[in-house]
Design an enzyme around this catalytic site. Structure first.
Site, mmCIF file in Angstrom:
data_model
loop_
_atom_site.group_PDB
_atom_site.id
_atom_site.type_symbol
_atom_site.label_atom_id
_atom_site.label_comp_id
_atom_site.label_asym_id
_atom_site.label_seq_id
_atom_site.Cartn_x
_atom_site.Cartn_y
_atom_site.Cartn_z
ATOM 1 N N LYS A 125 38.787 11.041 26.860
ATOM 2 C CA LYS A 125 38.665 12.157 27.689
ATOM 3 C C LYS A 125 38.769 11.458 28.708
ATOM 4 O O LYS A 125 38.104 10.947 29.897
ATOM 5 C CB LYS A 125 36.262 11.494 27.922
ATOM 6 N N HIS A 127 60.190 43.751 46.330
ATOM 7 C CA HIS A 127 60.343 44.477 46.723
ATOM 8 C C HIS A 127 60.053 44.890 48.316
ATOM 9 O O HIS A 127 59.995 45.758 48.737
ATOM 10 C CB HIS A 127 58.884 45.148 45.400
ATOM 11 N N GLU A 136 34.272 31.968 36.863
ATOM 12 C CA GLU A 136 35.793 31.810 37.463
ATOM 13 C C GLU A 136 36.283 33.479 37.214
ATOM 14 O O GLU A 136 36.690 34.341 35.690
ATOM 15 C CB GLU A 136 37.019 31.433 36.907
ATOM 16 N N ASP A 176 32.450 19.592 23.205
ATOM 17 C CA ASP A 176 32.343 18.386 24.215
ATOM 18 C C ASP A 176 32.876 18.806 25.133
ATOM 19 O O ASP A 176 34.071 18.901 25.508
ATOM 20 C CB ASP A 176 32.735 17.002 23.965
#
Ligand code: ADP
Length: 427
Positions: free
Chosen positions: A230, A404, A98, A306
């Protein structure tokens, strides 16, 4: 390819040799992976040229980390830092694809360092496993619940539980019932291991022991999801799982302006509307943050954790307050279930181990077992703090820029209109 290997590839393609026996049959993990890869190419017609085969130690994953290997995925690792946390400097490895994530975290680290650093506290450290058992009646299930939760029985249970490991030490058992089913959530310390194996072994000892006194107990599963591993679950958010960490910092007014390009009031307001109210509107469970999982997952992948445990490890509440007469910013992240280890699983692999080494937490801490894993958890929380600070600031600054621009545009529009209005006269 040698003739001998050609024959094996042909046998794998013809399903005469199962692909999964190659490593044991050949005694050469690299050769096994190459043969499997070639067989896959012939079966699918896909070359997979971009997936490298050479340059990886396949023996290091055998029986531990990944089965049926045909190559390895390459991921870039960026380093953000230093993170000044509890008076120590850390350079934090992040594996991600990313864009801006490492840069943004790095900006947060800068703001923290220029404000004097962050500090953290580990509130709890215990891994959990909750088997599900069924009894003929709810009354019998409740009897076992009473037995397990009776403080008088704790020492006996701990002795049985602790048999299988030098590091797994029972901390407590919490039970829940659903009809005649009983869910027993065991919590134990696990040293520097993330601890799933360790806690499971201890739980198995206790189940075997209980079977004598509760012969009508039917063990449905060693994991009954009350653990909860998980999966998004309130039990981890409320009770904690792994390391429960709070990390905080005071960011000075001038740093908010200079480094984060915004102001304290805008940050506090955005945090309330987005991370608290917005997440409440969304019905969030542990998701009262901007992007904790971005940072958690990147560090998890780099350090051999993990990655699936990012589900609960990313649970985080980010809080922002104006302090010192509204001048400075107090920021904190509360993360009840960071599940990390520095031994076992993927942590021993060469690349991941190098990243742990960069943080000074590679392997077991011999003097004080568990302190490497706890330090890693605080670094994760510190990095999340920085990531939150930076992204919330970018969004607050973006809002300011937009206001702005709106103002600028409207003034530009007005002058344009004035220009146009002037034109006929000019002509
Ligand atoms: P997990 O429980 O996270 O799946 P493993 O059981 O695979 O981890 O790895 C932990 C192993 O490492 C155990 O065999 C344990 O005895 C060993 N070990 C050595 N030193 C330590 C330590 N300081 N903390 C935890 N485990 C350790």
């Amino acid at each position: 390819m040698p003739e001998e290997d050609e024959e094996i590839v042909a046998a794998v393609v013809a399903v005469k040799i199962p692909s999964y026996v190659l490593e044991t049959r050949l005694g050469d993990c690299r050769r096994a992976a190459g043969i499997r890869r070639e067989a896959l190419r012939r079966i699918t017609g896909r070359e997979m040229d971009g997936l490298p085969l050479d340059g990886f130690d396949y023996a290091s994953i055998l029986g531990q980390c990944c089965e049926l290997p045909v190559g390895y995925v390459q991921l870039p690792v960026g380093v953000a830092g230093p993170l000044l946390l509890d008076s120590r400097r850390h350079y934090v490895p992040m594996a991600t694809t990313e864009g801006c994530l490492v840069a943004s975290t790095n900006r947060g680290f800068k703001a923290i360092a220029e404000s004097g650093g962050a500090s953290s506290v580990v509130l709890k450290d215990g891994m959990t496993r909750a088997p599900a058992v069924r009894f003929p009646s709810a009354r019998r299930a409740a009897e076992l619940k009473g037995f397990l939760e009776n403080p008088a029985n704790f020492d006996t249970l701990a002795t049985v539980f602790n048999r299988s490991s030098r590091f797994g030490r029972l901390q407590g058992v919490k039970c829940a019932m659903a009809g005649r089913n009983l869910y027993m959530r065991f919590t134990c310390s696990t040293g520097d291991a993330m601890g799933m194996n360790m806690v499971s072994k201890g739980v198995q000892n206790v189940l075997d022991y209980l079977q004598d006194d509760f012969p009508d107990m039917d063990v449905i599963s060693i994991s009954g999801n009350f653990c909860s591993d998980k999966k998004s679950a309130a039990i981890n958010w409320i009770e904690g799982r792994g390391k429960s960490v709070v990390c905080e910092a005071v960011i000075k007014e001038e740093v908010v302006k200079k480094v984060l390009k915004t102001n304290v009031q805008a940050l506090v307001e955005l945090n309330v509307i987005k991370n608290l109210a917005g997440s409440a509107v969304a019905g969030a469970l542990g998701g009262f943050n901007a992007h904790a999982s971005n940072i958690v997952t990147a560090i998890f992948i780099a350090t051999g954790q993990d990655p699936a445990q990012n589900v609960e490890s990313s649970q985080c509440m980010t809080m922002l307050e104006a302090i010192n007469d509204g001048k400075d910013l107090h920021i904190s992240v509360t993360m009840p279930s960071i599940e990390v280890g520095t031994v076992g699983g993927g942590t021993q692999l060469a690349s991941q181990s190098a990243c742990l080494d960069l943080l000074g937490v590679k392997g077991a801490n011999r003097e004080s077992p568990g302190s490497n894993a706890r330090l890693l958890a605080t670094v994760v929380a510190g990095a999340v703090l920085a990531g939150e600070l930076s992204l919330i600031s970018a969004q607050a600054a973006g809002h300011l820029v937009q206001s702005h621009m709106k103002y600028n545009r409207s003034s530009r529009d007005m002058s344009k209109a004035a220009e146009e209005a002037d034109r006929p006269k000019k002509c």
